[in-house]
Each structure stands twice: as C-alpha cells, then as structure tokens.
Scaffold this active site. Structure first.
Site, mmCIF file in Angstrom:
data_model
loop_
_atom_site.group_PDB
_atom_site.id
_atom_site.type_symbol
_atom_site.label_atom_id
_atom_site.label_comp_id
_atom_site.label_asym_id
_atom_site.label_seq_id
_atom_site.Cartn_x
_atom_site.Cartn_y
_atom_site.Cartn_z
ATOM 1 N N HIS A 63 2.997 1.733 0.061
ATOM 2 C CA HIS A 63 1.812 1.981 -0.777
ATOM 3 C C HIS A 63 2.055 1.565 -2.219
ATOM 4 O O HIS A 63 3.139 1.752 -2.771
ATOM 5 C CB HIS A 63 1.324 3.425 -0.652
ATOM 6 C CG HIS A 63 2.180 4.502 -1.211
ATOM 7 N ND1 HIS A 63 2.052 4.943 -2.511
ATOM 8 C CD2 HIS A 63 3.134 5.281 -0.659
ATOM 9 C CE1 HIS A 63 2.896 5.953 -2.715
ATOM 10 N NE2 HIS A 63 3.573 6.164 -1.618
ATOM 11 N N ASP A 164 8.194 6.012 -6.275
ATOM 12 C CA ASP A 164 7.317 6.341 -5.146
ATOM 13 C C ASP A 164 5.994 5.640 -5.400
ATOM 14 O O ASP A 164 5.186 6.125 -6.177
ATOM 15 C CB ASP A 164 7.142 7.859 -5.047
ATOM 16 C CG ASP A 164 6.106 8.287 -4.021
ATOM 17 O OD1 ASP A 164 5.712 7.465 -3.209
ATOM 18 O OD2 ASP A 164 5.691 9.471 -4.061
ATOM 19 N N GLU A 194 -2.504 6.013 -0.871
ATOM 20 C CA GLU A 194 -1.622 6.827 -0.015
ATOM 21 C C GLU A 194 -1.524 8.241 -0.540
ATOM 22 O O GLU A 194 -1.481 9.205 0.213
ATOM 23 C CB GLU A 194 -0.223 6.206 0.061
ATOM 24 C CG GLU A 194 0.705 6.865 1.104
ATOM 25 C CD GLU A 194 1.481 8.083 0.610
ATOM 26 O OE1 GLU A 194 2.050 8.810 1.441
ATOM 27 O OE2 GLU A 194 1.511 8.346 -0.623
ATOM 28 N N GLU A 195 -1.478 8.365 -1.867
ATOM 29 C CA GLU A 195 -1.282 9.687 -2.481
ATOM 30 C C GLU A 195 -2.505 10.583 -2.321
ATOM 31 O O GLU A 195 -2.454 11.769 -2.646
ATOM 32 C CB GLU A 195 -0.907 9.541 -3.966
ATOM 33 C CG GLU A 195 0.397 8.783 -4.224
ATOM 34 C CD GLU A 195 1.654 9.552 -3.799
ATOM 35 O OE1 GLU A 195 1.533 10.684 -3.312
ATOM 36 O OE2 GLU A 195 2.753 8.985 -3.952
ATOM 37 N N ASP A 217 8.657 4.254 2.589
ATOM 38 C CA ASP A 217 8.324 5.161 1.485
ATOM 39 C C ASP A 217 9.607 5.797 0.966
ATOM 40 O O ASP A 217 10.677 5.567 1.523
ATOM 41 C CB ASP A 217 7.331 6.241 1.957
ATOM 42 C CG ASP A 217 6.375 6.677 0.853
ATOM 43 O OD1 ASP A 217 6.801 6.754 -0.323
ATOM 44 O OD2 ASP A 217 5.207 6.963 1.160
ATOM 45 N N HIS A 302 7.736 12.466 -7.587
ATOM 46 C CA HIS A 302 6.498 12.848 -8.284
ATOM 47 C C HIS A 302 6.763 13.365 -9.702
ATOM 48 O O HIS A 302 5.854 13.930 -10.313
ATOM 49 C CB HIS A 302 5.655 13.845 -7.478
ATOM 50 C CG HIS A 302 4.933 13.175 -6.329
ATOM 51 N ND1 HIS A 302 3.773 13.643 -5.780
ATOM 52 C CD2 HIS A 302 5.206 12.032 -5.649
ATOM 53 C CE1 HIS A 302 3.371 12.844 -4.810
ATOM 54 N NE2 HIS A 302 4.243 11.853 -4.706
HETATM 55 CO CO CO Z 1 4.197 10.203 -3.260
HETATM 56 ZN ZN ZN Z 2 5.034 7.689 -1.430
#
Ligand code: CO
Ligand code: ZN
Length: 331
Positions: A63, A164, A194-195, A217, A302
C-alpha cells in the site's frame, strides 16, 4: 535502496490522497512495463510478463497510502481540531509536527491535562498553525495532512514516517527491476486506502482476478518490550501465519518457508494480535484465492519515527524475487 526509501517516505500522501506518491512511484517504474494503469480508486497497477503453462496470475500488493490527520473544526482562537485517517496513536501526538497537502505546517499539543502523566485521547489534542484567530487560520474543515518528519539513518537501520508501507513499495520496485524469466503473469499493485480498511486492494483484486495473492507490509516488531508476539528486527522477513484479519493459506506458508530455506534467506514466522493487511481482502475476493503475506519487521509502527533494519529489507527483496521466479507448487 536507502535513497529510494528516503524519497518515498518524504512524500506526503495520506489515505485517499495518493496522487503525489503515485507519481513518484510511476516515475520509478515507467520504463519497466508497457502495461501500467490507474483504476478508479487510484491504485497503480503494473502488469509484467505472460502466464505460461507453468505459471499463474499473481497479484502482489504494497500500500502506498499513509496515516494522516483531517481538520474537523477550527476554534475561535485559531487552534485546529482534527480527526484521523487510519489509526493515529495518541501517545505519538504531543510535540509532533504535521504538514498539510496545501503546504501549511503545524505543531500538535494537547488541552490542559488533570494529570500530567496521562495520555489524553485524540480529541483533546489540537494543531497550532500559528494563527491568532479562526479568520486568520489557513486551514479549513476537510484539509488533510501527514506527520512532518524527515528520513534519517541510524547505523544500518533507518527511521522515517510512513515506512508503513513505503518500504514495501520500495521492495516491490526493486523486485520489478530484478525479476527475469518469471513463468507468471505478475500484477504489482501499489494500493490505496489500506489504512482505512484496504479499499484499494479490494477493487484491484476484483479487477485482476489473480490465481494467487501476496501482500507486503510491515509488522510491529515488539522485540524491545518482550511481549508474546515476537518478531525481531534484523532476523529477516516474517512469513505471516495469522493476523487479526486473516489466516494465511497454510500451503502458502509452507511454500514461502521452503523457498527461504532453499535460498538460505533468514526468515521468521508471524502471529499478530493487532492489525491486518491487504491480504485480508484479496483472500476473499470473488471466489477467493490462496493468499499469504510477507512482513518487514518495524518498530514504533504508526509513529512519526518508525525504525527498520536494511538487512530485513534486502532479504525481503531476495525472498520475493525467489518466490516469483519459479513455478509455484502448493501442497
Ligand atoms: Co499501517
Ligand atoms: Zn501497512
């Protein structure tokens, strides 16, 4: 590779607003295929090779969106309240900086706490953009931004926001450059949103109708706090066995493990209690397909300063290339 990761992580593109990162990636891969398209949800889909009688149609997804903030309210005093795009963790907010897609920068802080040592919820935080009043504020409801944090090297490890999942975008670009004579038709998807529950991979898988799917990922490496989910930095990519959203096809897990062993690539096995990936939606697209995932161990996922080990990145490139270069036998 580090330069590519730097370039990708220093681009601002939260979920639903992926056009900037898409153009950066497109410039990297445009000479590698004549079959490149962007679908209605903004996925960048690059198809390489033809399916031979020994081959399959394989979808590989990484992603390209990142977590972000979205303005929900501007106070009379010019401070900006915000909601989240994807999962924002309150402990990373105070002192963070954000940059909006219109170029406006701001710093995050919180309302006066009753207890100085308590982490407050996201709605008790605000962004200060230097405005003295709401009339003076350069942001309006709906404006979106991301963490404002540059890439740094930490020995053979690196730190940046949005590793990420820009690191997997970099891995995919690297694999696309090195892969030769694959018996498969390979659909590389730089997916959107994706998030916010893998919206892009959902429509891309429906359109592509793969025989088999792999998601790339990051996975939270909790090696520093010793909890039960153990994936260590520097010990190789993690082959996903299970996460909150999906059970990998055990045949895929076996195939990935055997390929890693055959090629002397260090790997780990992942059983994750928080989060999921694009693999969740690919596995049950249309009539479904064998699906697995490779995860790059990453600390502080994150946060504005995620950390990973370049050896793991290189090993992921090597393993994915080995997986895609040979016929697949799932037993
Ligand atoms: Co993420
Ligand atoms: Zn991710």
């Amino acid at each position: 590779m580090k330069n590519l990761i730097k370039k990708l992580t220093e681009t601002s593109s939260p979920s639903g607003y992926e056009s900037a990162i898409r153009e950066v990636i497109r410039a990297e891969i445009s000479s590698l295929s004549t079959n490149i398209k962007v679908d209605a949800l903004g996925n960048l889909i690059v198809t390489m090779g033809k399916k031979t009688d020994k081959g399959l149609r394989i979808m590989i997804a990484a992603h390209m969106d990142e977590i972000g903030v979205i303005v929900s309210h501007v106070e009379k005093n010019g401070l900006v309240r915000f909601s989240n795009l994807g999962t924002i963790l309150p402990q990373y907010l105070v002192g963070s900086r954000v940059v909006f897609l219109n170029g406006v920068r701001g710093v995050i802080n919180q309302d006066r706490p009753d207890d100085l040592h308590k982490i407050m919820t996201q709605d008790k935080h605000f962004i200060d953009v230097g405005a003295a009043s709401d009339k003076d504020c350069p942001l309006k409801i709906g404006d979106v931004g991301v963490f404002d944090r540059g890439f740094v090297e930490l020995g053979k490890r690196v730190s940046a926001k949005s590793l990420d999942d820009r690191v997997s975008c970099a891995v995919m670009i690297e694999v696309m450059k090195t892969i030769k004579n694959s018996p498969h038709e390979l659909a590389f998807v730089f997916s959107t949103q994706e998030e916010v529950q893998s919206k892009g991979a959902t429509t891309a898988a429906y359109e592509i109708e793969p025989d088999l799917a792999i998601a790339l990922d990051v996975t939270p490496s909790l090696d520093i706090v010793g909890v039960k989910m153990q994936v260590d930095l520097g010990k190789g990519p993690a082959i996903k066995v299970r996460d909150v959203g999906m059970l990998s096809d055990p045949r895929m897990v076996r195939w990935m493990e055997e390929t890693a062993k055959k090629n002397n690539i260090a790997y780990q096995l992942e059983v994750l209690d928080i989060g999921t990936t694009d693999a969740k939606v690919m596995q049950i697209s249309k009539a479904g397909m064998p699906t697995g995932a490779l995860s790059i161990p990453c600390r502080y996922v994150h946060s504005p300063s995620e950390v990973l080990d370049m050896d793991d990145v290189q090993a992921t490139v090597t393993l994915l290339t080995a997986l895609l270069n040979s016929p697949v036998s799932l037993e």
